[in-house]
Write a protein that holds these residues in place. Structure first.
Motif, PDB file in Angstrom:
ATOM      1  N   LYS A 201       0.750  -1.021  -0.006  1.00  0.00           N
ATOM      2  CA  LYS A 201       0.013   0.017   0.188  1.00  0.00           C
ATOM      3  C   LYS A 201       0.788   1.144   0.187  1.00  0.00           C
ATOM      4  CE  LYS A 201      -3.831   2.201   2.193  1.00  0.00           C
ATOM      5  NZ  LYS A 201      -4.932   2.228   3.264  1.00  0.00           N
ATOM      6  N   GLU A 202       1.959   1.117   0.795  1.00  0.00           N
ATOM      7  CA  GLU A 202       2.879   2.568   0.812  1.00  0.00           C
ATOM      8  C   GLU A 202       3.476   2.729  -0.431  1.00  0.00           C
ATOM      9  OE1 GLU A 202       6.888   3.421   3.085  1.00  0.00           O
ATOM     10  OE2 GLU A 202       5.232   2.702   4.412  1.00  0.00           O
ATOM     11  N   LYS A 203       3.966   1.502  -1.037  1.00  0.00           N
ATOM     12  CA  LYS A 203       4.494   1.629  -2.613  1.00  0.00           C
ATOM     13  C   LYS A 203       3.502   2.184  -3.557  1.00  0.00           C
ATOM     14  CE  LYS A 203       7.127  -0.761  -5.952  1.00  0.00           C
ATOM     15  NZ  LYS A 203       7.656  -2.240  -6.337  1.00  0.00           N
ATOM     16  N   ASN A 204       2.273   1.809  -3.520  1.00  0.00           N
ATOM     17  CA  ASN A 204       1.203   2.208  -4.577  1.00  0.00           C
ATOM     18  C   ASN A 204       1.039   3.819  -4.104  1.00  0.00           C
ATOM     19  OD1 ASN A 204       0.895  -0.028  -5.766  1.00  0.00           O
ATOM     20  ND2 ASN A 204      -0.834  -0.803  -4.659  1.00  0.00           N
ATOM     21  N   GLY A 205       1.181   4.226  -2.627  1.00  0.00           N
ATOM     22  CA  GLY A 205       0.836   5.446  -2.491  1.00  0.00           C
ATOM     23  C   GLY A 205       1.763   6.445  -2.830  1.00  0.00           C
ATOM     24  N   GLN A 206       3.101   6.010  -3.063  1.00  0.00           N
ATOM     25  CA  GLN A 206       4.530   6.782  -3.538  1.00  0.00           C
ATOM     26  C   GLN A 206       4.302   6.727  -4.856  1.00  0.00           C
ATOM     27  OE1 GLN A 206       6.355   8.079  -1.444  1.00  0.00           O
ATOM     28  NE2 GLN A 206       8.043   8.632  -2.824  1.00  0.00           N
ATOM     29  N   LEU A 207       3.901   5.760  -5.577  1.00  0.00           N
ATOM     30  CA  LEU A 207       3.778   5.680  -7.107  1.00  0.00           C
ATOM     31  C   LEU A 207       2.617   6.772  -7.202  1.00  0.00           C
ATOM     32  CD1 LEU A 207       5.375   3.715  -8.521  1.00  0.00           C
ATOM     33  CD2 LEU A 207       3.440   2.657  -9.329  1.00  0.00           C
ATOM     34  N   MET A 208       1.557   6.610  -6.832  1.00  0.00           N
ATOM     35  CA  MET A 208       0.496   7.813  -7.010  1.00  0.00           C
ATOM     36  C   MET A 208       0.901   9.214  -6.796  1.00  0.00           C
ATOM     37  SD  MET A 208      -2.753   8.287  -7.926  1.00  0.00           S
ATOM     38  CE  MET A 208      -3.842   7.015  -7.692  1.00  0.00           C
ATOM     39  N   LYS A 209       1.703   9.175  -5.819  1.00  0.00           N
ATOM     40  CA  LYS A 209       2.210  10.940  -5.556  1.00  0.00           C
ATOM     41  C   LYS A 209       3.059  11.179  -6.716  1.00  0.00           C
ATOM     42  CE  LYS A 209       3.376  13.404  -1.576  1.00  0.00           C
ATOM     43  NZ  LYS A 209       3.453  13.638  -0.068  1.00  0.00           N
ATOM     44  N   ILE A 210       4.010  10.323  -7.169  1.00  0.00           N
ATOM     45  CA  ILE A 210       4.961  10.546  -8.388  1.00  0.00           C
ATOM     46  C   ILE A 210       4.003  10.939  -9.504  1.00  0.00           C
ATOM     47  CG2 ILE A 210       6.605   9.433  -9.807  1.00  0.00           C
ATOM     48  CD1 ILE A 210       7.903   8.198  -7.117  1.00  0.00           C
ATOM     49  N   ALA A 211       3.028  10.157  -9.654  1.00  0.00           N
ATOM     50  CA  ALA A 211       2.048  10.372 -11.102  1.00  0.00           C
ATOM     51  C   ALA A 211       1.337  11.570 -10.786  1.00  0.00           C
ATOM     52  CB  ALA A 211       1.248   9.219 -11.060  1.00  0.00           C
ATOM     53  N   GLN A 212       0.993  11.972  -9.642  1.00  0.00           N
ATOM     54  CA  GLN A 212       0.155  13.313  -9.328  1.00  0.00           C
ATOM     55  C   GLN A 212       1.230  14.478  -9.532  1.00  0.00           C
ATOM     56  OE1 GLN A 212      -1.082  12.569  -5.569  1.00  0.00           O
ATOM     57  NE2 GLN A 212      -2.904  11.716  -6.221  1.00  0.00           N
ATOM     58  N   ALA A 213       2.586  14.486  -9.075  1.00  0.00           N
ATOM     59  CA  ALA A 213       3.597  15.102  -9.328  1.00  0.00           C
ATOM     60  C   ALA A 213       4.078  15.452 -10.899  1.00  0.00           C
ATOM     61  CB  ALA A 213       5.018  15.040  -8.484  1.00  0.00           C
ATOM     62  N   GLY A 214       3.958  14.316 -11.595  1.00  0.00           N
ATOM     63  CA  GLY A 214       4.021  14.314 -12.991  1.00  0.00           C
ATOM     64  C   GLY A 214       3.086  15.212 -13.588  1.00  0.00           C
ATOM     65  N   LEU A 215       1.511  15.152 -13.157  1.00  0.00           N
ATOM     66  CA  LEU A 215       0.861  15.532 -13.827  1.00  0.00           C
ATOM     67  C   LEU A 215       0.795  17.343 -13.282  1.00  0.00           C
ATOM     68  CD1 LEU A 215      -2.188  15.873 -15.068  1.00  0.00           C
ATOM     69  CD2 LEU A 215      -3.092  15.348 -12.692  1.00  0.00           C
ATOM     70  N   MET A 216       1.169  17.607 -12.220  1.00  0.00           N
ATOM     71  CA  MET A 216       1.430  19.152 -11.952  1.00  0.00           C
ATOM     72  C   MET A 216       2.283  19.544 -12.634  1.00  0.00           C
ATOM     73  SD  MET A 216      -1.319  19.458 -10.059  1.00  0.00           S
ATOM     74  CE  MET A 216      -1.122  21.097  -9.691  1.00  0.00           C
ATOM     75  N   ALA A 217       3.427  18.919 -12.927  1.00  0.00           N
ATOM     76  CA  ALA A 217       4.724  19.370 -13.567  1.00  0.00           C
ATOM     77  C   ALA A 217       4.085  19.719 -15.141  1.00  0.00           C
ATOM     78  CB  ALA A 217       5.544  18.351 -13.591  1.00  0.00           C
ATOM     79  N   ALA A 218       3.124  18.738 -15.704  1.00  0.00           N
ATOM     80  CA  ALA A 218       2.636  19.293 -17.117  1.00  0.00           C
ATOM     81  C   ALA A 218       1.767  20.529 -16.934  1.00  0.00           C
ATOM     82  CB  ALA A 218       1.795  17.943 -17.382  1.00  0.00           C
ATOM     83  N   LEU A 219       1.084  20.661 -15.994  1.00  0.00           N
ATOM     84  CA  LEU A 219       0.178  21.866 -15.662  1.00  0.00           C
ATOM     85  C   LEU A 219       1.067  22.964 -15.453  1.00  0.00           C
ATOM     86  CD1 LEU A 219      -2.862  20.676 -13.549  1.00  0.00           C
ATOM     87  CD2 LEU A 219      -2.570  21.253 -15.798  1.00  0.00           C
ATOM     88  N   CYS A 220       2.242  23.110 -14.702  1.00  0.00           N
ATOM     89  CA  CYS A 220       3.219  24.100 -14.635  1.00  0.00           C
ATOM     90  C   CYS A 220       3.855  24.274 -16.081  1.00  0.00           C
ATOM     91  CB  CYS A 220       4.269  23.639 -13.792  1.00  0.00           C
ATOM     92  SG  CYS A 220       3.735  23.571 -11.927  1.00  0.00           S
ATOM     93  N   TYR A 221       4.022  23.493 -16.814  1.00  0.00           N
ATOM     94  CA  TYR A 221       4.383  23.764 -18.173  1.00  0.00           C
ATOM     95  C   TYR A 221       3.490  24.399 -19.107  1.00  0.00           C
ATOM     96  CZ  TYR A 221       6.030  22.844 -22.909  1.00  0.00           C
ATOM     97  OH  TYR A 221       6.438  22.864 -24.398  1.00  0.00           O
ATOM     98  N   ILE A 222       2.093  23.829 -18.999  1.00  0.00           N
ATOM     99  CA  ILE A 222       1.289  24.495 -19.873  1.00  0.00           C
ATOM    100  C   ILE A 222       0.882  25.921 -19.535  1.00  0.00           C
ATOM    101  CG2 ILE A 222      -1.308  24.310 -20.211  1.00  0.00           C
ATOM    102  CD1 ILE A 222      -1.077  21.174 -20.179  1.00  0.00           C
ATOM    103  N   GLY A 223       0.963  26.241 -18.075  1.00  0.00           N
ATOM    104  CA  GLY A 223       0.532  27.601 -17.618  1.00  0.00           C
ATOM    105  C   GLY A 223       1.844  28.617 -17.989  1.00  0.00           C
ATOM    106  N   TYR A 224       3.060  27.966 -18.371  1.00  0.00           N
ATOM    107  CA  TYR A 224       4.064  28.943 -19.046  1.00  0.00           C
ATOM    108  C   TYR A 224       4.226  28.997 -20.564  1.00  0.00           C
ATOM    109  CZ  TYR A 224       8.377  30.814 -20.175  1.00  0.00           C
ATOM    110  OH  TYR A 224       9.475  31.603 -20.556  1.00  0.00           O
ATOM    111  N   ALA A 225       4.218  27.787 -21.154  1.00  0.00           N
ATOM    112  CA  ALA A 225       4.343  27.635 -22.587  1.00  0.00           C
ATOM    113  C   ALA A 225       3.160  27.920 -23.196  1.00  0.00           C
ATOM    114  CB  ALA A 225       4.821  26.115 -22.747  1.00  0.00           C
TER     115      ALA A 225
END
Length: 196
Positions: free
Chosen positions: A2-26
């Motif tokens: 469960k902890e591993k899945n939670g960490q994976l989920m957080k990394i996926a969410q961070a990737g999504l937010m990184a994409a939104l940051c990129y879109i907000g600028y570009a």
């Protein structure tokens, strides 16, 4: 597991937010004035810190906006962008989660007040930190007299209002987005008290 899945989920969410940051600028128009751009990428850095905490939120912004610099033809400024966006995320995350405990149950007014305070702390600090870093960058690390002079001029003039305007616009957008999204994200389990 469960902890591993939670960490994976957080990394996926961070990737999504990184994409939104990129879109907000570009994707959204950026206006260049005195070497500083008005864009909404920083709003997503702040939103990332609200949702993911300071470390993951800051890294999301740092990665997304550094990629935007590289793709946009500003590769030389990408390392400074990485540092400044990481610091914005760390400050916003610290204020929002360590001080205000924003992920806990609070009334709407408390959430708005503390999300605004966190945004102002992170983006306000950046108004001074970004030109100061640029000055240090071009005087000590990669000497360039013209760019160092430009950086000190920006530091003294706080980048001729552009950085402050950018900070205000991005603070308002981040607070409004967070206030609008928070109830649904809380219900879905996306916002938990363990964010920090």
């Amino acid at each position: 597991m469960k902890e591993k899945n939670g960490q994976l989920m957080k990394i996926a969410q961070a990737g999504l937010m990184a994409a939104l940051c990129y879109i907000g600028y570009a994707v959204f128009p950026a206006i260049s004035a005195s070497g500083t751009k008005i864009h909404i990428g920083n709003a997503f850095v702040v939103l990332s810190a609200y949702l993911l905490g300071g470390v993951y939120g800051g890294l999301s912004g740092a990665v997304g906006l550094s990629i935007a610099d590289i793709v946009g033809g500003y590769a030389a400024s990408a390392p400074r962008t990485f540092i400044t966006k990481l610091v914005i995320g760390l400050i916003v995350g610290f204020v929002a989660h360590r001080i205000a405990k924003l992920s806990d149950e609070h009334d709407h007014v408390y959430v708005i007040r503390w999300s605004a305070i966190a945004a102002v702390c992170g983006l306000g600090f950046n108004c001074f930190f970004e030109p100061a870093l640029k000055y240090v960058w071009y005087t000590l690390l990669f000497p360039n007299a013209d760019k160092a002079a430009s950086a000190i001029k920006a530091l003294i003039a706080i980048t001729t209002y552009t950085t402050i305007i950018n900070a205000v616009i991005n603070s308002v957008i981040a607070v409004v987005l967070y206030a609008a999204l928070r109830p649904a994200l809380k219900k879905a389990g996306f916002i938990t008290a363990e964010r920090a």
